[in-house]
Design a protein around this motif. Structure first.
Motif, PDB file in Angstrom:
ATOM      1  N   THR A  87       0.815  -1.204   0.000  1.00  0.00           N
ATOM      2  CA  THR A  87       0.000   0.000   0.000  1.00  0.00           C
ATOM      3  C   THR A  87       0.852   1.258   0.000  1.00  0.00           C
ATOM      4  O   THR A  87       0.643   2.177  -0.781  1.00  0.00           O
ATOM      5  N   PHE A  88       1.838   1.318   0.893  1.00  0.00           N
ATOM      6  CA  PHE A  88       2.660   2.519   0.961  1.00  0.00           C
ATOM      7  C   PHE A  88       3.509   2.684  -0.291  1.00  0.00           C
ATOM      8  O   PHE A  88       3.743   3.801  -0.745  1.00  0.00           O
ATOM      9  N   ALA A  89       3.990   1.591  -0.862  1.00  0.00           N
ATOM     10  CA  ALA A  89       4.766   1.696  -2.096  1.00  0.00           C
ATOM     11  C   ALA A  89       3.899   2.249  -3.213  1.00  0.00           C
ATOM     12  O   ALA A  89       4.359   3.018  -4.053  1.00  0.00           O
ATOM     13  N   THR A  90       2.626   1.887  -3.232  1.00  0.00           N
ATOM     14  CA  THR A  90       1.726   2.367  -4.267  1.00  0.00           C
ATOM     15  C   THR A  90       1.339   3.819  -4.050  1.00  0.00           C
ATOM     16  O   THR A  90       1.320   4.616  -4.977  1.00  0.00           O
ATOM     17  N   LEU A  91       1.047   4.192  -2.816  1.00  0.00           N
ATOM     18  CA  LEU A  91       0.488   5.514  -2.557  1.00  0.00           C
ATOM     19  C   LEU A  91       1.541   6.608  -2.500  1.00  0.00           C
ATOM     20  O   LEU A  91       1.362   7.682  -3.074  1.00  0.00           O
ATOM     21  N   ILE A  92       2.644   6.389  -1.817  1.00  0.00           N
ATOM     22  CA  ILE A  92       3.612   7.474  -1.642  1.00  0.00           C
ATOM     23  C   ILE A  92       5.040   7.040  -1.919  1.00  0.00           C
ATOM     24  O   ILE A  92       5.988   7.754  -1.589  1.00  0.00           O
ATOM     25  N   GLY A  93       5.208   5.882  -2.547  1.00  0.00           N
ATOM     26  CA  GLY A  93       6.555   5.445  -2.870  1.00  0.00           C
ATOM     27  C   GLY A  93       7.327   4.920  -1.683  1.00  0.00           C
ATOM     28  O   GLY A  93       8.542   4.743  -1.757  1.00  0.00           O
ATOM     29  N   LEU A  94       6.668   4.667  -0.559  1.00  0.00           N
ATOM     30  CA  LEU A  94       7.335   4.222   0.656  1.00  0.00           C
ATOM     31  C   LEU A  94       7.339   2.711   0.751  1.00  0.00           C
ATOM     32  O   LEU A  94       6.321   2.065   0.531  1.00  0.00           O
ATOM     33  N   GLU A  95       8.474   2.161   1.101  1.00  0.00           N
ATOM     34  CA  GLU A  95       8.564   0.730   1.356  1.00  0.00           C
ATOM     35  C   GLU A  95       9.064   0.518   2.790  1.00  0.00           C
ATOM     36  O   GLU A  95      10.099   1.045   3.166  1.00  0.00           O
ATOM     37  N   LEU A  96       8.297  -0.213   3.559  1.00  0.00           N
ATOM     38  CA  LEU A  96       8.682  -0.523   4.934  1.00  0.00           C
ATOM     39  C   LEU A  96       9.574  -1.756   4.895  1.00  0.00           C
ATOM     40  O   LEU A  96       9.107  -2.866   4.732  1.00  0.00           O
ATOM     41  N   ARG A  97      10.862  -1.534   5.044  1.00  0.00           N
ATOM     42  CA  ARG A  97      11.811  -2.636   4.894  1.00  0.00           C
ATOM     43  C   ARG A  97      11.747  -3.575   6.094  1.00  0.00           C
ATOM     44  O   ARG A  97      11.895  -3.141   7.236  1.00  0.00           O
ATOM     45  N   PRO A  98      11.539  -4.868   5.859  1.00  0.00           N
ATOM     46  CA  PRO A  98      11.482  -5.842   6.955  1.00  0.00           C
ATOM     47  C   PRO A  98      12.747  -5.845   7.803  1.00  0.00           C
ATOM     48  O   PRO A  98      12.692  -6.088   8.998  1.00  0.00           O
ATOM     49  N   ARG A  99      13.905  -5.566   7.184  1.00  0.00           N
ATOM     50  CA  ARG A  99      15.154  -5.572   7.942  1.00  0.00           C
ATOM     51  C   ARG A  99      15.104  -4.549   9.070  1.00  0.00           C
ATOM     52  O   ARG A  99      15.574  -4.792  10.177  1.00  0.00           O
ATOM     53  N   LYS A 100      14.518  -3.399   8.797  1.00  0.00           N
ATOM     54  CA  LYS A 100      14.433  -2.374   9.821  1.00  0.00           C
ATOM     55  C   LYS A 100      13.454  -2.751  10.928  1.00  0.00           C
ATOM     56  O   LYS A 100      13.645  -2.368  12.080  1.00  0.00           O
ATOM     57  N   VAL A 101      12.412  -3.476  10.579  1.00  0.00           N
ATOM     58  CA  VAL A 101      11.478  -3.938  11.613  1.00  0.00           C
ATOM     59  C   VAL A 101      12.189  -4.886  12.569  1.00  0.00           C
ATOM     60  O   VAL A 101      12.058  -4.788  13.797  1.00  0.00           O
ATOM     61  N   ARG A 102      12.950  -5.795  12.039  1.00  0.00           N
ATOM     62  CA  ARG A 102      13.666  -6.753  12.870  1.00  0.00           C
ATOM     63  C   ARG A 102      14.688  -6.030  13.757  1.00  0.00           C
ATOM     64  O   ARG A 102      14.852  -6.353  14.933  1.00  0.00           O
ATOM     65  N   GLU A 103      15.368  -5.051  13.195  1.00  0.00           N
ATOM     66  CA  GLU A 103      16.360  -4.315  13.969  1.00  0.00           C
ATOM     67  C   GLU A 103      15.704  -3.448  15.031  1.00  0.00           C
ATOM     68  O   GLU A 103      16.248  -3.279  16.128  1.00  0.00           O
ATOM     69  N   ALA A 104      14.542  -2.873  14.701  1.00  0.00           N
ATOM     70  CA  ALA A 104      13.829  -2.072  15.695  1.00  0.00           C
ATOM     71  C   ALA A 104      13.397  -2.937  16.868  1.00  0.00           C
ATOM     72  O   ALA A 104      13.484  -2.534  18.037  1.00  0.00           O
ATOM     73  N   SER A 105      12.915  -4.142  16.568  1.00  0.00           N
ATOM     74  CA  SER A 105      12.529  -5.059  17.634  1.00  0.00           C
ATOM     75  C   SER A 105      13.720  -5.396  18.515  1.00  0.00           C
ATOM     76  O   SER A 105      13.611  -5.441  19.755  1.00  0.00           O
ATOM     77  N   ALA A 106      14.879  -5.623  17.889  1.00  0.00           N
ATOM     78  CA  ALA A 106      16.085  -5.939  18.658  1.00  0.00           C
ATOM     79  C   ALA A 106      16.498  -4.765  19.541  1.00  0.00           C
ATOM     80  O   ALA A 106      16.947  -4.952  20.686  1.00  0.00           O
ATOM     81  N   LEU A 107      16.353  -3.551  19.043  1.00  0.00           N
ATOM     82  CA  LEU A 107      16.712  -2.374  19.847  1.00  0.00           C
ATOM     83  C   LEU A 107      15.844  -2.276  21.091  1.00  0.00           C
ATOM     84  O   LEU A 107      16.349  -2.050  22.198  1.00  0.00           O
ATOM     85  N   TRP A 108      14.525  -2.417  20.923  1.00  0.00           N
ATOM     86  CA  TRP A 108      13.638  -2.341  22.084  1.00  0.00           C
ATOM     87  C   TRP A 108      13.935  -3.464  23.075  1.00  0.00           C
ATOM     88  O   TRP A 108      13.866  -3.248  24.296  1.00  0.00           O
ATOM     89  N   ARG A 109      14.258  -4.650  22.579  1.00  0.00           N
ATOM     90  CA  ARG A 109      14.574  -5.765  23.470  1.00  0.00           C
ATOM     91  C   ARG A 109      15.854  -5.482  24.263  1.00  0.00           C
ATOM     92  O   ARG A 109      15.911  -5.718  25.467  1.00  0.00           O
ATOM     93  N   GLN A 110      16.878  -4.968  23.593  1.00  0.00           N
ATOM     94  CA  GLN A 110      18.132  -4.676  24.285  1.00  0.00           C
ATOM     95  C   GLN A 110      17.952  -3.571  25.314  1.00  0.00           C
ATOM     96  O   GLN A 110      18.542  -3.618  26.400  1.00  0.00           O
ATOM     97  N   LEU A 111      17.139  -2.576  24.978  1.00  0.00           N
ATOM     98  CA  LEU A 111      16.905  -1.497  25.943  1.00  0.00           C
ATOM     99  C   LEU A 111      16.177  -2.021  27.169  1.00  0.00           C
ATOM    100  O   LEU A 111      16.489  -1.637  28.310  1.00  0.00           O
ATOM    101  N   LEU A 112      15.221  -2.918  26.983  1.00  0.00           N
ATOM    102  CA  LEU A 112      14.503  -3.503  28.112  1.00  0.00           C
ATOM    103  C   LEU A 112      15.431  -4.373  28.953  1.00  0.00           C
ATOM    104  O   LEU A 112      15.386  -4.332  30.192  1.00  0.00           O
ATOM    105  N   ASP A 113      16.285  -5.152  28.296  1.00  0.00           N
ATOM    106  CA  ASP A 113      17.215  -6.002  29.025  1.00  0.00           C
ATOM    107  C   ASP A 113      18.171  -5.185  29.892  1.00  0.00           C
ATOM    108  O   ASP A 113      18.587  -5.626  30.972  1.00  0.00           O
ATOM    109  N   ALA A 114      18.516  -3.986  29.404  1.00  0.00           N
ATOM    110  CA  ALA A 114      19.471  -3.144  30.117  1.00  0.00           C
ATOM    111  C   ALA A 114      18.809  -2.242  31.152  1.00  0.00           C
ATOM    112  O   ALA A 114      19.509  -1.606  31.946  1.00  0.00           O
ATOM    113  N   SER A 115      17.472  -2.171  31.151  1.00  0.00           N
ATOM    114  CA  SER A 115      16.784  -1.256  32.072  1.00  0.00           C
ATOM    115  C   SER A 115      15.466  -1.879  32.525  1.00  0.00           C
ATOM    116  O   SER A 115      15.469  -2.946  33.116  1.00  0.00           O
ATOM    117  N   ASP A 116      14.363  -1.240  32.227  1.00  0.00           N
ATOM    118  CA  ASP A 116      13.041  -1.775  32.557  1.00  0.00           C
ATOM    119  C   ASP A 116      12.021  -1.152  31.610  1.00  0.00           C
ATOM    120  O   ASP A 116      12.354  -0.334  30.748  1.00  0.00           O
TER     121      ASP A 116
END
Length: 495
Positions: A388-417
């Motif tokens: 949808t986003f690629a069609t409407l505004i030329g945006l592609e939500l890259r799966p690689r970034k989703v996986r990395e974003a998930s890893a960032l939130w997990r690491q932040l939680l592991d290091a804090s709360d």
């Protein structure tokens, strides 16, 4: 779906759909027109079949009065679109009435929501809400839970789609009118209004095709990363959920609770991070402001075009509108930066939801890990969000970034709360950027190393930030008034 922004589909799209076995557009030629052929992507029905006889036209006898005849002929062509050209949605940069009509045709038959399905959705959301309380500091943001059919999803989310599409379409229209080559403007000037209408139809056609397909695939109200439903409304689409569940090893009830938890977590985030929705939409507007079009193609197209050909062969107008080579937008560095920011923000939302749901359901539903991976693969294979986003505004939500974003939130939680993790959402300046997604450890060190006092209460921190901004505005206003008053006194003294 095409990777070109909407309204710029290539001429081979219809053939691709036929080859792929897509039968959704069989009725009435895939649009509301009654006389359009298979090679007529917008349903304009150009050609002699509509009563215009080119053999009787003498170019040497052309005079301005003949424009009336052409407009009359083209008026009959447009009338074939039926109700798609009437109503409040037929004017403006995008013909939303036409888009809605085409989307409904593409949806086709659907199963009405039963009372049992409504209750199943309510129960699943209620259970997920209880489990989410221990996984995030954000309280519930849900006022009601609903089960929608694909048509209900289309009707309820159309206002948000209008807000997303209008900035892009308006800027494209302005660019078209302001940069049309002189040769083309000379003969297109008297018909610019008609060209604008045709452009709105072209946008509406492609938007309708995209939304029609999306309505049959989305599972929840926030499935594409945006809060498409009204504030405080949690949405699940039982028919799509049932299709999604087929072939999975997990029980249907567990799948329903898993998806309800994802929806409820996203609703919490958007409800308690007030800047988030506006930031996503303003990024689209920022992208739209930088749109420019390469007109070299249309210059080539109009070099040898006799204006009188528009009378003998009205399909030339369709060629001007639908030629992707003529009107393909150029992506500027500023636009690419805006798209990168939006991709990053959507990835952060998806990654946060993924981590919160995993923590809430991990010990309660054995299949949570497998369902999470299924959702990842669904997105990686080109799910509704990317298409949808690629069609409407030329945006592609890259799966690689989703996986990395998930890893960032997990690491932040592991290091804090969870308080520190969720506190990052307190202000847009605190959230990670694309570089942080590539180097999450550095971001975690920066947050932890800088102290966690700023994240103790994210809601309170956000309120303090807003209060400081209001105070600064008041000080600036007071200073300006004082300076103006002083200037007025000086003037009086001189007098």
């Amino acid at each position: 779906m095409t990777d070109l922004p909407f309204g710029f589909s290539s001429s081979g799209d219809d053939d691709d759909r036929r080859d792929s076995g897509d039968k959704s557009g069989d009725k009435d030629g895939g649009n509301t027109g009654k006389g359009s052929g298979g090679q007529d992507p917008f349903g304009f029905g150009f050609g002699g079949a509509q009563g215009f006889d080119p053999s009787n036209f003498d170019p040497s006898a052309f005079n301005p009065a003949m424009l009336g005849q052409m407009f009359s002929q083209l008026g009959s062509l447009f009338s074939g679109m039926g109700s798609g050209l009437s109503g409040s949605g037929s004017s403006g940069p995008v013909n939303y009435q036409l888009a809605a009509n085409l989307a409904r045709q593409q949806i086709g038959d659907f199963t009405p929501v039963s009372g049992g399905e409504n209750k199943a959705v309510e129960d699943a959301v209620r259970l997920a809400e209880v489990w989410l309380d221990d996984a995030t500091v954000f309280p519930s943001g849900i006022a009601k839970s609903v089960a929608w059919t694909p048509v209900q999803w289309l009707e309820e989310t159309m206002p948000t789609w209008q807000r997303l599409c209008d900035p892009v379409a308006v800027q494209l229209s302005k660019t078209w009118e302001g940069n049309l080559p002189a040769e083309a403007a000379q003969f297109a000037g008297p018909m610019m209004g008609m060209l604008t209408q045709m452009s709105g139809m072209a946008f509406g056609t492609q938007l309708g095709q995209g939304l029609g397909q999306l309505a049959k695939e989305v599972l929840t109200g926030t499935d594409i990363g945006l809060p498409l439903a009204s504030d405080g409304v949690a949405v699940l689409l039982p028919e799509a959920v049932g299709t999604f569940t087929e072939g999975l090893e997990q029980p249907a009830q567990e799948v329903m609770v898993f998806l309800a938890a994802r929806e409820a977590a996203a609703v919490r985030l958007f409800a308690h991070v007030p800047w988030l929705r506006q930031r996503l939409l303003s990024t689209v507007e920022e992208y739209a402001r930088g749109i420019s079009i390469d007109f070299s193609g249309i210059e080539q197209l109009t070099t040898d075009l006799d204006p009188t050909q528009l009378l003998s062969d009205p399909s030339k107008l369709e060629e001007l509108i639908s030629s992707s080579a003529s009107f393909e937008p150029k992506t500027t560095p500023e636009q690419q930066a805006a798209l990168n920011r939006m991709e990053t923000l959507l990835a952060l939302i998806e990654g946060w939801v993924e981590q919160v749901v995993a923590k809430a359901l991990g010990d309660r539903i054995p299949g949570t890990g497998a369902l999470t991976e299924t959702m990842r693969r669904r997105r990686a294979s080109g799910g509704p969000a990317e298409q949808t986003f690629a069609t409407l505004i030329g945006l592609e939500l890259r799966p690689r970034k989703v996986r990395e974003a998930s890893a960032l939130w997990r690491q932040l939680l592991d290091a804090s709360d969870i308080t520190v993790r969720d506190g990052v959402w307190a202000h847009p300046d605190l959230i990670p950027d694309a570089t942080d997604l590539d180097h999450p450890a550095a971001f975690v060190d920066r947050v932890i190393g800088g102290g966690t006092s700023a994240f103790d209460d994210p809601i309170a921190e956000l309120e303090r930030t807003l209060a400081e901004e209001r105070a600064n505005e008041q000080r600036e206003k007071g200073g300006k008034e004082q300076r103006e008053k002083g200037g007025s006194s000086d003037t009086d003294g001189d007098a």
